[in-house]
Design a protein around this motif. Sequence first.
Motif, PDB file in Angstrom:
ATOM      1  N   ARG A  27       0.837  -1.204   0.000  1.00 54.37           N
ATOM      2  CA  ARG A  27       0.000   0.000   0.000  1.00 54.37           C
ATOM      3  C   ARG A  27       0.873   1.256   0.000  1.00 54.37           C
ATOM      4  O   ARG A  27       0.568   2.244  -0.681  1.00 54.37           O
ATOM      5  CB  ARG A  27      -0.916  -0.001   1.231  1.00 54.37           C
ATOM      6  CG  ARG A  27      -2.171  -0.840   1.043  1.00 54.37           C
ATOM      7  CD  ARG A  27      -3.205  -0.503   2.105  1.00 54.37           C
ATOM      8  NE  ARG A  27      -2.732  -0.789   3.444  1.00 54.37           N
ATOM      9  CZ  ARG A  27      -2.894  -1.950   4.062  1.00 54.37           C
ATOM     10  NH1 ARG A  27      -3.501  -2.944   3.436  1.00 54.37           N
ATOM     11  NH2 ARG A  27      -2.430  -2.129   5.273  1.00 54.37           N
ATOM     12  N   MET A  28       1.979   1.218   0.756  1.00 50.71           N
ATOM     13  CA  MET A  28       2.876   2.376   0.800  1.00 50.71           C
ATOM     14  C   MET A  28       3.529   2.623  -0.562  1.00 50.71           C
ATOM     15  O   MET A  28       3.605   3.756  -1.044  1.00 50.71           O
ATOM     16  CB  MET A  28       3.973   2.167   1.860  1.00 50.71           C
ATOM     17  CG  MET A  28       3.439   2.195   3.284  1.00 50.71           C
ATOM     18  SD  MET A  28       4.763   2.032   4.495  1.00 50.71           S
ATOM     19  CE  MET A  28       5.678   3.522   4.157  1.00 50.71           C
TER      20      MET A  28
ATOM     21  N   THR B 122       3.877   6.111  -4.947  1.00 49.96           N
ATOM     22  CA  THR B 122       4.115   6.175  -6.391  1.00 49.96           C
ATOM     23  C   THR B 122       3.046   7.038  -7.037  1.00 49.96           C
ATOM     24  O   THR B 122       3.336   7.892  -7.905  1.00 49.96           O
ATOM     25  CB  THR B 122       4.096   4.772  -7.006  1.00 49.96           C
ATOM     26  OG1 THR B 122       5.113   3.963  -6.386  1.00 49.96           O
ATOM     27  CG2 THR B 122       4.341   4.825  -8.498  1.00 49.96           C
ATOM     28  N   GLN B 123       1.783   6.850  -6.614  1.00 49.62           N
ATOM     29  CA  GLN B 123       0.688   7.658  -7.169  1.00 49.62           C
ATOM     30  C   GLN B 123       0.852   9.124  -6.749  1.00 49.62           C
ATOM     31  O   GLN B 123       0.574  10.042  -7.535  1.00 49.62           O
ATOM     32  CB  GLN B 123      -0.660   7.105  -6.675  1.00 49.62           C
ATOM     33  CG  GLN B 123      -1.004   5.733  -7.282  1.00 49.62           C
ATOM     34  CD  GLN B 123      -2.234   5.125  -6.614  1.00 49.62           C
ATOM     35  OE1 GLN B 123      -2.695   5.640  -5.617  1.00 49.62           O
ATOM     36  NE2 GLN B 123      -2.704   4.010  -7.189  1.00 49.62           N
ATOM     37  N   LEU B 124       1.305   9.377  -5.504  1.00 46.02           N
ATOM     38  CA  LEU B 124       1.517  10.748  -5.032  1.00 46.02           C
ATOM     39  C   LEU B 124       2.639  11.405  -5.830  1.00 46.02           C
ATOM     40  O   LEU B 124       2.539  12.587  -6.245  1.00 46.02           O
ATOM     41  CB  LEU B 124       1.877  10.737  -3.540  1.00 46.02           C
ATOM     42  CG  LEU B 124       2.147  12.103  -2.893  1.00 46.02           C
ATOM     43  CD1 LEU B 124       0.898  12.992  -2.980  1.00 46.02           C
ATOM     44  CD2 LEU B 124       2.576  11.925  -1.430  1.00 46.02           C
TER      45      LEU B 124
ATOM     46  N   ILE C 124       4.796   0.639 -12.131  1.00 46.53           N
ATOM     47  CA  ILE C 124       4.937   0.425 -10.683  1.00 46.53           C
ATOM     48  C   ILE C 124       3.571   0.309 -10.021  1.00 46.53           C
ATOM     49  O   ILE C 124       3.305  -0.586  -9.214  1.00 46.53           O
ATOM     50  CB  ILE C 124       5.756   1.571 -10.056  1.00 46.53           C
ATOM     51  CG1 ILE C 124       7.192   1.524 -10.569  1.00 46.53           C
ATOM     52  CG2 ILE C 124       5.718   1.480  -8.520  1.00 46.53           C
ATOM     53  CD1 ILE C 124       8.031   2.734 -10.136  1.00 46.53           C
ATOM     54  N   VAL C 125       2.647   1.229 -10.378  1.00 47.20           N
ATOM     55  CA  VAL C 125       1.300   1.231  -9.772  1.00 47.20           C
ATOM     56  C   VAL C 125       0.548  -0.043 -10.145  1.00 47.20           C
ATOM     57  O   VAL C 125      -0.091  -0.697  -9.312  1.00 47.20           O
ATOM     58  CB  VAL C 125       0.516   2.481 -10.208  1.00 47.20           C
ATOM     59  CG1 VAL C 125      -0.928   2.378  -9.734  1.00 47.20           C
ATOM     60  CG2 VAL C 125       1.180   3.739  -9.671  1.00 47.20           C
ATOM     61  N   ASP C 126       0.627  -0.426 -11.424  1.00 43.09           N
ATOM     62  CA  ASP C 126      -0.074  -1.639 -11.871  1.00 43.09           C
ATOM     63  C   ASP C 126       0.487  -2.887 -11.177  1.00 43.09           C
ATOM     64  O   ASP C 126      -0.258  -3.774 -10.750  1.00 43.09           O
ATOM     65  CB  ASP C 126       0.070  -1.787 -13.392  1.00 43.09           C
ATOM     66  CG  ASP C 126      -0.640  -3.022 -13.905  1.00 43.09           C
ATOM     67  OD1 ASP C 126      -1.888  -3.088 -13.784  1.00 43.09           O
ATOM     68  OD2 ASP C 126       0.045  -3.948 -14.402  1.00 43.09           O
TER      69      ASP C 126
ATOM     70  N   LYS D 266      -1.149  -6.711  -4.818  1.00 43.46           N
ATOM     71  CA  LYS D 266      -2.157  -6.615  -3.748  1.00 43.46           C
ATOM     72  C   LYS D 266      -3.284  -7.622  -3.971  1.00 43.46           C
ATOM     73  O   LYS D 266      -3.736  -8.304  -3.047  1.00 43.46           O
ATOM     74  CB  LYS D 266      -2.706  -5.180  -3.711  1.00 43.46           C
ATOM     75  CG  LYS D 266      -3.771  -4.957  -2.634  1.00 43.46           C
ATOM     76  CD  LYS D 266      -4.189  -3.486  -2.612  1.00 43.46           C
ATOM     77  CE  LYS D 266      -5.237  -3.224  -1.548  1.00 43.46           C
ATOM     78  NZ  LYS D 266      -6.462  -3.991  -1.768  1.00 43.46           N
ATOM     79  N   GLN D 267      -3.756  -7.746  -5.235  1.00 49.83           N
ATOM     80  CA  GLN D 267      -4.831  -8.703  -5.543  1.00 49.83           C
ATOM     81  C   GLN D 267      -4.367 -10.135  -5.318  1.00 49.83           C
ATOM     82  O   GLN D 267      -5.099 -10.981  -4.797  1.00 49.83           O
ATOM     83  CB  GLN D 267      -5.280  -8.528  -7.006  1.00 49.83           C
ATOM     84  CG  GLN D 267      -6.458  -9.416  -7.404  1.00 49.83           C
ATOM     85  CD  GLN D 267      -7.702  -9.117  -6.594  1.00 49.83           C
ATOM     86  OE1 GLN D 267      -8.074  -7.951  -6.442  1.00 49.83           O
ATOM     87  NE2 GLN D 267      -8.335 -10.166  -6.064  1.00 49.83           N
TER      88      GLN D 267
END
Length: 756
Positions: free
Chosen positions: A555-556, A561-563, A583-585, A591-592
């Motif tokens: 989550r971090m 990365t999104q921030l 990175i986000v994907d 996570k899934q």
Amino acid sequence: MPKLKQVKNTREASELEAAFELLERLPVPMFFKSRDGRYLGVNKAWEELFGLKREAFIGKRVRDLYPQNPEIAEKHALKDRELWENPGSQSYDIPIVTPDGRRRETVYYKATFPGGLVGAILDVTARKAAEAALRDSEERWRATIDSAAEGMLIYDRSLVIVGANRAAERILRLPASELIGKPGFTSLLSVIREDGAPLGQDERPTRVTIRTGKPQTGRVVGIRRNEGGPSGSITWLSVNTAFLRRADETDYYGLVSTVSDVTAQHDAAARLKESEARFRRTFELAGSGMAHIGMDRRFIRVNRRLCEILGYPEAELLQLTGRQISHPDDLDIINEQRPRLYAGEIDSVRVEKRYLRKDGSVVWVRFTMTVERDAEGRPLYEIGVYDDITAQLDAQVRLRDSEARFRQTFELAASGICHVIDGRFARVNRSMCEILGYSEKQLLGKHVKELSHPEDRDVTDAERTRVRKGEIESARFEKRYIRADGRVVWCKVAIALVRDVFGVPQYEVAIFDDITDRKQAERALREAHEELKRSNAELEQFAYVASHDLQEPLRMVASYTQLLARRYDARLEGDAREFMAYIVDGASRMKQLIEDLLAYSRVGTKGADFQPVSADAALRRALFNLRAAIEEAGAVVTNDPMPTLPADEVQLGQLLQNLIGNALKFRSSSVPRIHIGVKDLGHEWQFEVRDNGIGIEPQYYERIFMVFQRLHDKGEYPGTGIGLAICKKVVERHGGRIWVESRPGHGSSFYFTLPK
């Protein structure tokens, strides 16, 4: 006569000697006895009567004369005592049996004299035989003239009754006092003719005799009685009449009339007729074949059953002899005993023999034959009884074969088999000896509990009691026994009780299977299972902890990365933005994957207890969770009526959701059509999730249910490859199974079963 035995009084002896010499010549058996009952002398006629020599009997008592008939001796002794108590003379009738076995009817005459008694024996056997012969002659005479002259009435010339015997009183039911002086019994009673009409005065048998001058014989009239009701009963009489004449006169002085009650004869005739009818019915309907066989061996009469046994119609059978239809090997079986039967040495002949039926087949018969004889004992015809025992003998052969097979099976069986009576071995086979390590001789008579393991001796008692009471037919259990060498052997034992035809217990049958190896394997398996459970628990705990702990750093990574992308997007070049998206994907897919792995681990550890669950409610929840995907794909979802069954409601919903989600994901270009079906298989429910998607190649049917196994590129069809593995684990937790059937390009059907 011989000299008398020495007596105390010589003068008395001389007198007796003289008396004996006088009586010696008499043809009447005579004897002298002393007061103490000893015979002093007998004459020649006495010797001839008893067949004894006087020299051998003088000095003996009466009991020595009848050693085989003490009752006769006792009666004589009793009469002697009576005579001594009242001296004088006496006489009495008594049947005697001579030493050579002849029975004589006698009259004894005895008289006392000083010091003894003298007796004479009158043999009346011939007289009584003559009297009996006379009576027989009279009876034959009465039968010959067909006159049952039981009642007799004597009339004078004016036909007034002057005499009546007791039989007449009994038959007419009137005392002689009422009959005598009356003009015939017809004047006192309601008398009818045979046709039932009243008997007129001129029709009375006595008046017909006077009018015609001819005796009446067998004239039947009836007496109507009033005691039975309005019409009463009728006693039928046969009346005979005859003139009474003196030897020196031609005119009659009266009439004699005999009356016989022939009602019983009518009844007997009716009963005889009924008996003959019963005989004919019995003969014809008997379960055994029956025949009357002439002295020429031809059948005279046969019944229906015999025709069935021999396969001949009655008309044909009556033209044959028994020998003509006998089996060639059995022709003389009966003839060997026939002479003895005819001679009266045996009452009947009983044999088992074969006959040839009309169709040529062989029939085995149990044959019984007797002989019907005439009044003089000469054989008239044979009576044969035939019982078909072909099936019985076949059954006996089959039984012998069965017993032989049983013995062979018993001895060669791989299982130990034994018969137990009162808890002791009564019969054992080879395998039983091998299992327990004893010889047959050592086992027989030994109590079963002697070989049982001390901790297992009472294991079977309760179930065996239920078997003996008839509550259960058999019992099965596992217990330990101690072999002859001291080793413990585990046996699987099945017992049943053998009873006789009346239900009385005879013996127990027990089957022993050595399961020592299996028990050892089960023990090793249990230990391995426990180790595996512990290992799986640790692994599941590790997966859960690892999955849970990995989510926070992911989550971090994703958040920062999104921030970073939002704040510095204007400063980043195209490649930098693409790398940021990767990175986000990757973080999202990781996570899934962790969430799916966490769900997989929770199937076995976090499941709820099974409760009655509505499968329809679980389906509705799954469809609600997938509503966005269903609407996006434009899918049509249908279902059969859903049952209620014991399950974990959350996991059932997850199972249906994963399968329906798979059908939506792997859809074809046509409109997705998904159907959830259900079928009642009796002990379980079979569910089906059927779609019209892209389908699956057969070689992948097993692989798709494994963790992390994917058949397509993740870019084409997103997912972690854990969904179907979760489905398999859920189904197996519920005690069911899951499989797929598919044709590439034509859709797939996922089946799973859940117990009721």
